[in-house]
Write an enzyme that holds these catalytic residues in place. Sequence first.
Site, PDB file in Angstrom:
ATOM      1  N   CYS A 112      98.776   3.660 -12.923  1.00 42.21           N
ATOM      2  CA  CYS A 112     100.184   4.005 -12.748  1.00 42.21           C
ATOM      3  C   CYS A 112     100.812   4.479 -14.056  1.00 42.21           C
ATOM      4  O   CYS A 112     100.412   5.490 -14.613  1.00 42.21           O
ATOM      5  CB  CYS A 112     100.908   2.805 -12.136  1.00 42.21           C
ATOM      6  SG  CYS A 112     102.492   3.189 -11.386  1.00 42.21           S
ATOM      7  N   HIS A 113     101.806   3.754 -14.589  1.00 46.39           N
ATOM      8  CA  HIS A 113     102.468   4.095 -15.844  1.00 46.39           C
ATOM      9  C   HIS A 113     101.754   3.489 -17.050  1.00 46.39           C
ATOM     10  O   HIS A 113     102.145   3.722 -18.181  1.00 46.39           O
ATOM     11  CB  HIS A 113     103.925   3.599 -15.841  1.00 46.39           C
ATOM     12  CG  HIS A 113     104.828   4.364 -14.920  1.00 46.39           C
ATOM     13  ND1 HIS A 113     104.819   4.182 -13.551  1.00 46.39           N
ATOM     14  CD2 HIS A 113     105.764   5.304 -15.174  1.00 46.39           C
ATOM     15  CE1 HIS A 113     105.723   4.973 -13.003  1.00 46.39           C
ATOM     16  NE2 HIS A 113     106.308   5.672 -13.956  1.00 46.39           N
TER      17      HIS A 113
END
Length: 182
Positions: A112-113
């Site tokens: 994800c991030h």
Amino acid sequence: MGKSLEGKTVAILATDGVEQVELTEPRKAVEAAGATVRLLSLKPGEIQGMHHDRKGDRLPVDGVVADARVDDYDGLILPGGVQNPDTLRMDAKAVGFVRDFVESGKPVGVICHGPWVMIEADVVRGRRMTSWPSVRTDLRNAGADVVDEEVVVDQGLVSSRKPEDLPAFCRKLVEEFAEGRH
């Protein structure tokens, strides 16, 4: 899945704002394969998990990254959420730990991030990776070869895009952690 990670210790680096499922599902997978897992953070106590924009559970921290040694771990997991990696990349000790870990050649999982911390550590150049869509330009600008795939493996670096990718991400994590140093 067996106990392919028996005797191995895996670090998860996270802080407040972590996307809870991106921490708990990989943790379950590597523990089920026999690994010992330690949650490292910026401070002792607990961190706040999130379910996207809603508060999740408070998660107990096992150690502080400032005191952590790469030699004590066989693998590293960097979960996402927006606040979590954004806070971690502002901490020199966390960034240094990630840099040293990647440079050690030991396997790393990031979702994800989470790549924001790796970008700050300047360890994505020339690596094939994926991430949450809004992080991809940052990865490209830092020199990564960015693709949009469920899970990408590049010399022990396992990356995925989002919570829906967790089953594939967790399978590949266990495989790469079992293989060890690259």
